[in-house]
Motif scaffolding. Structure first.
Motif, short mmCIF file in Angstrom:
data_model
loop_
_atom_site.label_atom_id
_atom_site.label_comp_id
_atom_site.label_asym_id
_atom_site.label_seq_id
_atom_site.Cartn_x
_atom_site.Cartn_y
_atom_site.Cartn_z
N ALA A 78 76.61 -58.75 -51.09
CA ALA A 78 76.88 -57.35 -50.47
C ALA A 78 78.11 -56.52 -50.38
O ALA A 78 78.40 -55.48 -50.65
N ALA A 107 70.01 -56.78 -57.99
CA ALA A 107 69.06 -55.56 -57.15
C ALA A 107 69.73 -54.78 -56.65
O ALA A 107 69.20 -53.96 -55.93
N ARG A 108 71.16 -54.74 -56.22
CA ARG A 108 71.82 -53.81 -55.27
C ARG A 108 72.35 -52.76 -56.20
O ARG A 108 73.11 -51.81 -55.33
N LEU A 109 72.35 -52.60 -57.12
CA LEU A 109 73.17 -51.51 -58.15
C LEU A 109 72.46 -50.24 -58.34
O LEU A 109 72.99 -49.35 -58.75
N ALA A 152 70.41 -61.29 -57.52
CA ALA A 152 70.84 -60.57 -56.01
C ALA A 152 71.98 -59.39 -56.35
O ALA A 152 71.97 -58.57 -55.82
N VAL A 153 72.73 -60.03 -57.47
CA VAL A 153 73.82 -58.76 -57.71
C VAL A 153 72.96 -57.49 -58.43
O VAL A 153 73.02 -56.33 -58.17
N THR A 186 79.68 -56.17 -53.96
CA THR A 186 79.06 -55.04 -55.03
C THR A 186 79.24 -53.75 -54.30
O THR A 186 78.70 -52.76 -54.65
N ALA A 187 79.86 -53.63 -52.90
CA ALA A 187 79.84 -52.32 -52.17
C ALA A 187 80.21 -51.31 -52.94
O ALA A 187 79.88 -49.89 -52.65
N TRP A 206 74.03 -64.08 -50.09
CA TRP A 206 73.40 -62.87 -50.11
C TRP A 206 74.67 -61.63 -49.29
O TRP A 206 74.61 -60.58 -49.85
#
Ligand SMILES: C[S@@+](CC[C@H](N)C(=O)[O-])C[C@H]1O[C@@H](n2cnc3c(N)ncnc32)[C@H](O)[C@@H]1O
Length: 304
Positions: free
Chosen positions: A74, A109-111, A106-107, A77-78, A70
């Motif tokens: 983070a 979910a961050r975008l 995980a990737v 993908t910042a 995780w």
């Protein structure tokens, strides 16, 4: 345009793919299982690669734990801000306490854009951008495919038969055959024609002949390239490219190869336990994994 690319390839074809890319003037900076990292001198044209992704970012490989994953995601993908729906395809080497789907989710979910998970097997809808994430033991990479469809998908392929070869594997075999302009190249069990069609892309100045016991295969080959001479005798070929059925047990496979004519060089892809008849001396062997099967490309010459 970014100049660093992840080039994905078939297990066992890494070094041949690296050679193809180096000869084209690019710099291969790392080779790991199924992956090359390439500094491109311009557009990369490759027939041996499965696919290619422009590197967006890389961070050190987070190792085994989910917590490490995780944190790495983070950082990875910042600075990524996609403007269309995305899907993610992930893969890793070594033992991990997470699955490829854990990485993908995980990737995704961050975008901040709609994300289509591959966890349940449904293909993402058209127009979805595909991100590629790989963990190679040294680094975790995030890449973006710069073209719409995977590189291994060929525009010429309109028909296949059971056992049709993965085009990059056929391209690797054609490369090993060392085909020159004017050569006659024969495929004795051509199926839908993948080997000869890939060889023709590599060396259009040779002439290509294919045969197969099954008329359905010949029809498929004609659909894929009407200009090649299918269902024709070998004549006196300079090169043979062969992909006999892997399920055929010896001595049948050996008898099959006995009917192939002599040629300056033969490149065959053989299943476990299959071998060529005694006329052929093996000068190179390339083990690889295709559709979960352990097979090998054999390069052979007549006599010693
Ligand atoms: C693995 S498939 C070839 C697939 C092909 N490389 C392609 O990409 O479509 C093997 C082919 O060998 C053919 N075959 C089997 N026995 C044969 C024989 N005795 N003579 C010629 N062809 C044969 C089958 O009909 C089949 O199309």
């Amino acid at each position: 345009m970014p100049s660093e690319f992840l080039v994905r390839t078939v297990t066992g074809l890494e070094d041949l793919t690296a050679a193809e890319i180096t000869e084209a003037g690019h710099r291969v900076v790392d080779v790991t299982k199924r992956q090359l990292v390439v500094e491109a001198a311009g557009p990369i044209v490759t027939r041996l690669a499965d696919d290619l992704f422009a590197v967006h970012a890389s961070v050190p490989d987070p190792g085994r734990t989910k917590a490490g994953l995780w944190q790495a995601v983070a950082r990875l993908t910042a600075h990524l801000a996609p403007d269309s729906p995305i899907s993610v395809t992930a893969s890793f080497t070594g033992a991990r306490n997470f699955s490829r789907y854990d990485i993908e989710d995980a990737v995704g979910a961050r975008l901040g854009v709609p994300y289509f998970s591959r966890r349940h097997g449904a293909p993402p809808p058209p127009g979805t951008a595909d991100l590629r994430v790989t963990l190679d033991g040294k680094a975790m990479w995030l890449g973006v495919r710069p073209h719409a469809v995977p590189l291994h998908r060929r525009a010429w392929r309109k028909a296949t038969v059971v056992g049709s070869l993965h085009p990059p594997v056929a391209a690797a075999m054609a490369r090993l055959a060392d085909i020159r302009p004017g050569h006659v190249v024969f495929d004795p069990c051509c199926g839908a024609g993948t080997l000869l069609i890939e060889a023709k892309h590599l060396e259009p100045g040779a002439s290509y002949r294919g045969d197969d016991i099954d008329p359905v295969a010949i029809r498929a080959a004609r659909l894929n390239d009407p200009a090649i001479a299918w269902r024709t005798g070998a004549g006196k070929p300079d090169r043979i490219l062969a992909n006999p059925p892997w399920g055929v047990r010896l001595p049948v496979a050996e008898d099959l190869s006995k009917r192939w004519p002599e040629a300056g060089r033969l490149v065959a892809i053989l299943g476990e336990g299959q071998r060529l008849d005694r006329r052929w001396t093996t000068v190179g062997e390339y083990p690889l994994s295709v559709a979960g099967r352990r097979v090998r490309i054999v390069v052979a010459l007549i006599g010693k």
